[in-house]
Design a protein around this motif. Structure first.
Motif, mmCIF file in Angstrom:
data_model
loop_
_atom_site.group_PDB
_atom_site.id
_atom_site.type_symbol
_atom_site.label_atom_id
_atom_site.label_comp_id
_atom_site.label_asym_id
_atom_site.label_seq_id
_atom_site.Cartn_x
_atom_site.Cartn_y
_atom_site.Cartn_z
ATOM 1 N N MET A 1 0.755 -1.045 -0.053
ATOM 2 C CA MET A 1 0.075 0.164 0.013
ATOM 3 C C MET A 1 0.898 1.221 0.103
ATOM 4 S SD MET A 1 -3.137 1.057 -0.081
ATOM 5 C CE MET A 1 -4.243 2.160 0.438
ATOM 6 N N ALA A 2 1.941 1.293 0.867
ATOM 7 C CA ALA A 2 2.941 2.444 1.054
ATOM 8 C C ALA A 2 3.358 2.771 -0.784
ATOM 9 C CB ALA A 2 3.972 2.106 1.841
ATOM 10 N N GLN A 3 3.862 1.653 -1.220
ATOM 11 C CA GLN A 3 4.458 1.729 -2.810
ATOM 12 C C GLN A 3 3.274 2.361 -3.628
ATOM 13 O OE1 GLN A 3 5.252 -1.691 -4.941
ATOM 14 N NE2 GLN A 3 6.509 -0.747 -6.192
ATOM 15 N N ILE A 4 2.111 1.925 -3.568
ATOM 16 C CA ILE A 4 1.111 2.421 -4.204
ATOM 17 C C ILE A 4 0.863 4.048 -3.996
ATOM 18 C CG2 ILE A 4 -1.463 2.528 -4.918
ATOM 19 C CD1 ILE A 4 0.016 0.326 -6.037
ATOM 20 N N LYS A 5 0.865 4.484 -2.751
ATOM 21 C CA LYS A 5 0.875 5.835 -2.279
ATOM 22 C C LYS A 5 1.917 6.618 -2.840
ATOM 23 C CE LYS A 5 -2.021 5.471 1.714
ATOM 24 N NZ LYS A 5 -2.326 5.842 3.083
ATOM 25 N N LYS A 6 3.302 5.987 -2.737
ATOM 26 C CA LYS A 6 4.138 6.695 -3.532
ATOM 27 C C LYS A 6 4.305 6.963 -4.881
ATOM 28 C CE LYS A 6 8.701 6.048 -1.725
ATOM 29 N NZ LYS A 6 9.922 5.359 -1.465
ATOM 30 N N LEU A 7 3.724 5.908 -5.539
ATOM 31 C CA LEU A 7 3.357 6.011 -7.040
ATOM 32 C C LEU A 7 2.493 7.224 -7.411
ATOM 33 C CD1 LEU A 7 3.577 2.226 -8.302
ATOM 34 C CD2 LEU A 7 5.416 3.931 -8.666
ATOM 35 N N VAL A 8 1.335 7.201 -6.731
ATOM 36 C CA VAL A 8 0.493 8.166 -6.922
ATOM 37 C C VAL A 8 1.008 9.825 -6.574
ATOM 38 C CG1 VAL A 8 -1.820 8.978 -6.027
ATOM 39 C CG2 VAL A 8 -1.663 6.601 -6.328
ATOM 40 N N ALA A 9 1.695 9.732 -5.451
ATOM 41 C CA ALA A 9 2.329 10.980 -5.579
ATOM 42 C C ALA A 9 3.114 11.415 -6.505
ATOM 43 C CB ALA A 9 2.838 11.074 -3.939
ATOM 44 N N GLN A 10 3.997 10.450 -6.785
ATOM 45 C CA GLN A 10 4.928 10.610 -8.045
ATOM 46 C C GLN A 10 4.078 11.104 -9.242
ATOM 47 O OE1 GLN A 10 7.316 7.123 -8.493
ATOM 48 N NE2 GLN A 10 8.882 7.598 -6.860
ATOM 49 N N ILE A 11 3.095 10.452 -9.609
ATOM 50 C CA ILE A 11 2.316 10.719 -10.835
ATOM 51 C C ILE A 11 1.588 12.218 -10.683
ATOM 52 C CG2 ILE A 11 -0.030 10.128 -12.142
ATOM 53 C CD1 ILE A 11 0.903 7.217 -11.421
ATOM 54 N N ARG A 12 1.089 12.516 -9.520
ATOM 55 C CA ARG A 12 0.586 13.942 -9.071
ATOM 56 C C ARG A 12 1.807 14.931 -9.498
ATOM 57 N NH1 ARG A 12 -3.800 12.807 -4.318
ATOM 58 N NH2 ARG A 12 -5.274 11.901 -5.691
ATOM 59 N N ASN A 13 2.738 14.708 -9.054
ATOM 60 C CA ASN A 13 3.954 15.750 -8.807
ATOM 61 C C ASN A 13 4.430 15.830 -10.337
ATOM 62 O OD1 ASN A 13 3.852 16.339 -6.242
ATOM 63 N ND2 ASN A 13 5.408 14.770 -5.660
ATOM 64 N N ASN A 14 4.294 15.030 -11.298
ATOM 65 C CA ASN A 14 4.917 15.040 -12.604
ATOM 66 C C ASN A 14 4.113 14.024 -13.488
ATOM 67 O OD1 ASN A 14 6.400 15.536 -14.625
ATOM 68 N ND2 ASN A 14 8.436 14.398 -13.916
ATOM 69 N N PRO A 15 2.949 14.499 -13.696
ATOM 70 C CA PRO A 15 1.911 13.686 -14.511
ATOM 71 C C PRO A 15 2.499 13.476 -16.021
ATOM 72 C CG PRO A 15 1.231 15.829 -14.159
ATOM 73 C CD PRO A 15 2.434 15.810 -13.524
ATOM 74 N N LEU A 16 3.314 14.329 -16.479
ATOM 75 C CA LEU A 16 3.992 14.091 -18.076
ATOM 76 C C LEU A 16 5.244 13.094 -18.019
ATOM 77 C CD1 LEU A 16 3.926 17.847 -19.168
ATOM 78 C CD2 LEU A 16 2.224 16.089 -19.553
ATOM 79 N N ASP A 17 5.375 12.599 -16.812
ATOM 80 C CA ASP A 17 6.457 11.434 -16.793
ATOM 81 C C ASP A 17 6.043 10.240 -15.951
ATOM 82 O OD1 ASP A 17 8.841 10.141 -17.375
ATOM 83 O OD2 ASP A 17 9.869 11.380 -15.668
ATOM 84 N N VAL A 18 5.166 9.735 -16.597
ATOM 85 C CA VAL A 18 4.704 8.532 -15.814
ATOM 86 C C VAL A 18 5.127 7.236 -16.653
ATOM 87 C CG1 VAL A 18 2.634 7.114 -15.020
ATOM 88 C CG2 VAL A 18 2.802 9.819 -15.058
ATOM 89 N N ARG A 19 5.828 6.045 -16.084
ATOM 90 C CA ARG A 19 6.116 4.949 -16.671
ATOM 91 C C ARG A 19 4.667 4.138 -16.917
ATOM 92 N NH1 ARG A 19 9.849 1.505 -13.829
ATOM 93 N NH2 ARG A 19 9.942 0.562 -16.158
ATOM 94 N N PHE A 20 4.668 3.485 -17.922
ATOM 95 C CA PHE A 20 3.398 2.584 -18.088
ATOM 96 C C PHE A 20 3.248 1.512 -16.887
ATOM 97 C CE2 PHE A 20 1.196 -0.837 -19.925
ATOM 98 C CZ PHE A 20 -0.080 -0.283 -20.338
ATOM 99 N N ASP A 21 4.174 0.917 -16.415
ATOM 100 C CA ASP A 21 4.039 0.069 -15.493
ATOM 101 C C ASP A 21 3.769 0.291 -14.360
ATOM 102 O OD1 ASP A 21 5.009 -2.077 -17.298
ATOM 103 O OD2 ASP A 21 7.260 -1.894 -16.752
#
Length: 61
Positions: free
Chosen positions: A1-21
């Motif tokens: 769950m912590a990993q998912i929250k971290k990924l969501v935060a990264q996506i919100r901070n930089n939505p133009l640089d999101v890895r498909f995986d």
């Protein structure tokens, strides 16, 4: 769950640089297993009424 929250935060901070995986991991967590996968597209069912879908696509540059 912590990993998912971290990924969501990264996506919100930089939505133009999101890895498909990474996006697929987040969608798998929130929407369950994709009903179509194995290609550059994934289609997820959503819990909302009607027929809304979440479709992701890998862009290869």
């Amino acid at each position: 769950m912590a990993q998912i929250k971290k990924l969501v935060a990264q996506i919100r901070n930089n939505p133009l640089d999101v890895r498909f995986d990474d996006l697929a991991k987040v969608c798998d967590h929130y929407f369950g297993e994709a009903r179509q996968k194995g290609t550059s597209h994934r289609v997820y069912k959503t819990p909302w009424q009607g027929d809304p879908r979440v479709t992701t696509r890998a862009f290869l540059c």
